[in-house]
Structures are given as C-alpha cells and as structure tokens.
Design a protein around this motif. Structure first.
Motif, PDB file in Angstrom:
ATOM      1  N   GLY A  29      -0.135  -8.255 -14.414  1.00  0.00           N
ATOM      2  CA  GLY A  29      -1.486  -8.824 -14.212  1.00  0.00           C
ATOM      3  C   GLY A  29      -2.462  -8.160 -13.654  1.00  0.00           C
ATOM      4  N   GLY A  30      -2.014  -6.987 -13.295  1.00  0.00           N
ATOM      5  CA  GLY A  30      -3.028  -5.989 -12.879  1.00  0.00           C
ATOM      6  C   GLY A  30      -3.169  -5.823 -11.459  1.00  0.00           C
ATOM      7  N   GLU A  31      -2.582  -6.431 -10.703  1.00  0.00           N
ATOM      8  CA  GLU A  31      -2.746  -6.362  -9.490  1.00  0.00           C
ATOM      9  C   GLU A  31      -2.425  -5.082  -8.758  1.00  0.00           C
ATOM     10  N   CYS A  32      -1.610  -4.053  -9.383  1.00  0.00           N
ATOM     11  CA  CYS A  32      -1.474  -2.885  -9.206  1.00  0.00           C
ATOM     12  C   CYS A  32      -2.541  -1.953  -9.525  1.00  0.00           C
ATOM     13  N   ASP A  33      -3.415  -2.332 -10.217  1.00  0.00           N
ATOM     14  CA  ASP A  33      -4.466  -1.500 -10.299  1.00  0.00           C
ATOM     15  C   ASP A  33      -5.813  -1.715  -9.640  1.00  0.00           C
ATOM     16  N   THR A  34      -5.625  -2.391  -8.337  1.00  0.00           N
ATOM     17  CA  THR A  34      -6.808  -2.919  -7.733  1.00  0.00           C
ATOM     18  C   THR A  34      -6.874  -1.672  -6.565  1.00  0.00           C
ATOM     19  N   SER A  35      -8.025  -1.882  -5.981  1.00  0.00           N
ATOM     20  CA  SER A  35      -8.286  -0.706  -4.954  1.00  0.00           C
ATOM     21  C   SER A  35      -7.429  -1.012  -3.721  1.00  0.00           C
ATOM     22  N   ALA A  36      -7.188  -2.156  -3.533  1.00  0.00           N
ATOM     23  CA  ALA A  36      -6.253  -2.520  -2.397  1.00  0.00           C
ATOM     24  C   ALA A  36      -4.759  -2.060  -2.704  1.00  0.00           C
ATOM     25  N   PHE A  37      -4.252  -1.817  -3.717  1.00  0.00           N
ATOM     26  CA  PHE A  37      -3.054  -1.275  -4.090  1.00  0.00           C
ATOM     27  C   PHE A  37      -3.290   0.150  -4.004  1.00  0.00           C
ATOM     28  N   ALA A  38      -4.207   0.542  -4.549  1.00  0.00           N
ATOM     29  CA  ALA A  38      -4.570   2.244  -4.570  1.00  0.00           C
ATOM     30  C   ALA A  38      -4.375   2.830  -3.451  1.00  0.00           C
ATOM     31  N   ALA A  39      -5.060   1.853  -2.428  1.00  0.00           N
ATOM     32  CA  ALA A  39      -5.269   2.452  -0.924  1.00  0.00           C
ATOM     33  C   ALA A  39      -3.755   2.691  -0.262  1.00  0.00           C
ATOM     34  N   ILE A  40      -2.488   2.299  -0.858  1.00  0.00           N
ATOM     35  CA  ILE A  40      -1.471   2.446  -0.386  1.00  0.00           C
ATOM     36  C   ILE A  40      -0.481   3.134  -1.426  1.00  0.00           C
ATOM     37  N   SER A  41      -0.724   3.171  -2.765  1.00  0.00           N
ATOM     38  CA  SER A  41       0.027   3.919  -3.839  1.00  0.00           C
ATOM     39  C   SER A  41      -1.013   4.510  -4.949  1.00  0.00           C
ATOM     40  N   PRO A  42      -1.141   5.749  -4.551  1.00  0.00           N
ATOM     41  CA  PRO A  42      -2.145   6.310  -5.210  1.00  0.00           C
ATOM     42  C   PRO A  42      -2.107   6.289  -6.529  1.00  0.00           C
ATOM     43  N   PHE A  43      -0.717   6.288  -7.416  1.00  0.00           N
ATOM     44  CA  PHE A  43      -0.663   6.194  -8.845  1.00  0.00           C
ATOM     45  C   PHE A  43      -0.485   4.883  -9.348  1.00  0.00           C
ATOM     46  N   GLY A  44      -0.533   3.839  -8.334  1.00  0.00           N
ATOM     47  CA  GLY A  44      -0.424   2.600  -8.733  1.00  0.00           C
ATOM     48  C   GLY A  44       0.872   2.048  -8.979  1.00  0.00           C
ATOM     49  N   GLN A  45       1.829   2.565  -8.534  1.00  0.00           N
ATOM     50  CA  GLN A  45       3.245   2.233  -9.076  1.00  0.00           C
ATOM     51  C   GLN A  45       3.856   1.548  -7.749  1.00  0.00           C
ATOM     52  N   ILE A  46       5.008   0.831  -8.233  1.00  0.00           N
ATOM     53  CA  ILE A  46       5.927   0.231  -7.316  1.00  0.00           C
ATOM     54  C   ILE A  46       7.204   1.052  -7.547  1.00  0.00           C
ATOM     55  N   PRO A  47       8.171   1.286  -6.448  1.00  0.00           N
ATOM     56  CA  PRO A  47       8.103   0.524  -5.208  1.00  0.00           C
ATOM     57  C   PRO A  47       7.273   1.263  -4.080  1.00  0.00           C
ATOM     58  N   VAL A  48       6.829   0.525  -3.164  1.00  0.00           N
ATOM     59  CA  VAL A  48       6.288   1.085  -1.894  1.00  0.00           C
ATOM     60  C   VAL A  48       7.157   0.263  -0.906  1.00  0.00           C
ATOM     61  N   ILE A  49       7.134   1.043   0.358  1.00  0.00           N
ATOM     62  CA  ILE A  49       7.721   0.235   1.528  1.00  0.00           C
ATOM     63  C   ILE A  49       6.887   0.781   2.611  1.00  0.00           C
ATOM     64  N   GLU A  50       6.792  -0.134   3.584  1.00  0.00           N
ATOM     65  CA  GLU A  50       6.093  -0.128   5.095  1.00  0.00           C
ATOM     66  C   GLU A  50       7.200  -0.149   6.104  1.00  0.00           C
ATOM     67  N   HIS A  51       7.362   0.961   6.877  1.00  0.00           N
ATOM     68  CA  HIS A  51       8.422   0.797   7.835  1.00  0.00           C
ATOM     69  C   HIS A  51       7.760   1.233   9.050  1.00  0.00           C
ATOM     70  N   ASP A  52       7.656   0.448   9.942  1.00  0.00           N
ATOM     71  CA  ASP A  52       6.973   0.703  11.357  1.00  0.00           C
ATOM     72  C   ASP A  52       5.819   1.348  11.213  1.00  0.00           C
ATOM     73  N   GLY A  53       5.067   0.869  10.254  1.00  0.00           N
ATOM     74  CA  GLY A  53       3.641   1.298   9.998  1.00  0.00           C
ATOM     75  C   GLY A  53       3.466   2.614   9.070  1.00  0.00           C
ATOM     76  N   LEU A  54       4.732   3.167   8.687  1.00  0.00           N
ATOM     77  CA  LEU A  54       4.616   4.168   7.998  1.00  0.00           C
ATOM     78  C   LEU A  54       4.821   3.617   6.614  1.00  0.00           C
ATOM     79  N   VAL A  55       3.873   4.043   5.443  1.00  0.00           N
ATOM     80  CA  VAL A  55       3.948   3.721   4.038  1.00  0.00           C
ATOM     81  C   VAL A  55       4.566   5.007   3.312  1.00  0.00           C
ATOM     82  N   VAL A  56       5.516   4.518   2.614  1.00  0.00           N
ATOM     83  CA  VAL A  56       6.314   5.632   1.754  1.00  0.00           C
ATOM     84  C   VAL A  56       6.327   5.139   0.131  1.00  0.00           C
ATOM     85  N   ILE A  57       5.931   6.107  -0.544  1.00  0.00           N
ATOM     86  CA  ILE A  57       6.104   5.518  -2.063  1.00  0.00           C
ATOM     87  C   ILE A  57       7.143   6.671  -2.708  1.00  0.00           C
ATOM     88  N   GLU A  58       7.461   6.319  -3.933  1.00  0.00           N
ATOM     89  CA  GLU A  58       8.336   7.160  -4.885  1.00  0.00           C
ATOM     90  C   GLU A  58       9.775   6.867  -4.148  1.00  0.00           C
TER      91      GLU A  58
END
Length: 204
Positions: A29-58
C-alpha cells in the motif's frame, strides 16, 4: 503471501522465547515509501526492529543482534559466534541473490529472458553444491546446535522449495526440512496467518 523476511525475525524471537510486539507496515500500500519509514529504514524495506531505543535493519544484522544481546541461538565461544555471523552473511549475500534471480524469472519479472534464468540457476547450483558438501555429516550449518544462521539460511532456501535445485541436492532439502519442522517455525506461520487474516495453507 508469507514470503516476507520479517517471518525470519519472528521465528528467531519465538525460538528464543523473547517478548516482542509486531508493528505492521503496509508494503504493497506504499506505507514503506513514506518519509516516516525512510527515517528508520533508508532502503524502505522490512524487517526493522527497535530494541531499547536502537533501530536495526537488514535481516542478517537483526538476527545477529538478537542472538548476541540475548545469548540465544549462538555459541558461547568467540569462534563459534564468528561462524554464525559468517553463515548469516553467506545466506543473504551469496545464496539469496542467486535464488532470487531464478524466482524473478519464474514470476515473469525479467521479460522472459531465458538466458537470465540460466545464469542465476547455474550460480545457484554452484552455491547449492557447496552447501551439499558442507552439510555432509552435519545437522546444522554453523554449529552442532541450531543457531540464527540456520534461520537465515533455511529462510533463504525456503524461497527455492519448489525449484529443481531441491531435487538435485538432497542434503540441502533435508536440512531445510529439519529447520522448517521446528515448533517455533510452525508458531511463526500460525501467527503470521492470524495477523494477515488468511488461512494457514496460504503460508507454505
């Protein structure tokens, strides 16, 4: 349906018995193409996790992070942990692209260029041959016990489950089947089907 890489992360969390909360993103639906998602996932891909404030992609990085911060699904010794990291990277950087190339042709996404499929299939056969030799006498890929490297590799191999590669490499097929028979993978499938409101049969 049911092929997204976030399932590999949920599988690891289920194996480790760690508490977690799923936040869904509407990829199609395009939600991963938004600026909000790009702020945590530069490539606009899932998965992403947030663990104790640390965001990790890939996927590989997330699996390694979960193993090393929890102490689960990874050996206690430094050499063993290095082997796990090695096989997580190999699954994503070496095995996955070749399988993906074949899958893209089979899905009709390469314009019918048969030479492209032959190229990727030949490369995949080379990697599967290496796996076949490595798995001789081994139950799991990186250590005697099941680790996140097995989640990474079995998750990748699952994308080839209907390809001729599996018929040609029986040790690889048996390895994948062992991994996918684990109760935590079965729970992951059930939870994914429930979350997506589909029948379990839709997620092979």
């Amino acid at each position: 349906m049911g092929e997204t890489k976030d399932m590999r992360i949920q599988w690891a969390l289920e194996e480790m018995g760690l508490p977690y909360r799923v936040r869904g993103w509407d990829y199609s639906g395009g939600e991963c193409d938004t600026s909000a998602f790009a702020a945590i996932s530069p490539f606009g891909q899932i998965p992403v996790i947030e663990h104790d404030g640390l965001v990790v992609i890939e996927t590989a990085a997330i699996l390694i992070h979960l193993a090393e911060t929890s102490g689960g699904l990874t050996p206690a010794d430094p050499d063993g942990r290095e082997h796990v990291r090695q096989w997580c990277v190999a699954a994503m950087a070496t095995v996955s692209p070749a399988i993906g190339g074949v899958a893209m042709f089979d899905a009709g996404l390469t314009g019918g260029d048969r030479a492209a499929r032959d190229f990727w299939l030949g490369l995949a056969r080379r990697w599967f041959g290496g796996l076949e030799r490595w798995l001789e006498g081994r139950e799991w890929i990186a250590a005697k016990a099941f680790t996140v490297a097995d989640i990474a590799l079995a998750g990748v191999l699952r994308e080839a489950r209907d390809m001729e590669l599996m018929d040609e490499h029986r040790a690889v097929r048996a390895y994948m089947d062992r991994a996918l028979a684990r109760p935590a993978w079965r729970r992951t499938r059930e939870l994914t089907a429930e979350r997506m409101s589909v029948d379990l049969s839709a997620i092979a």
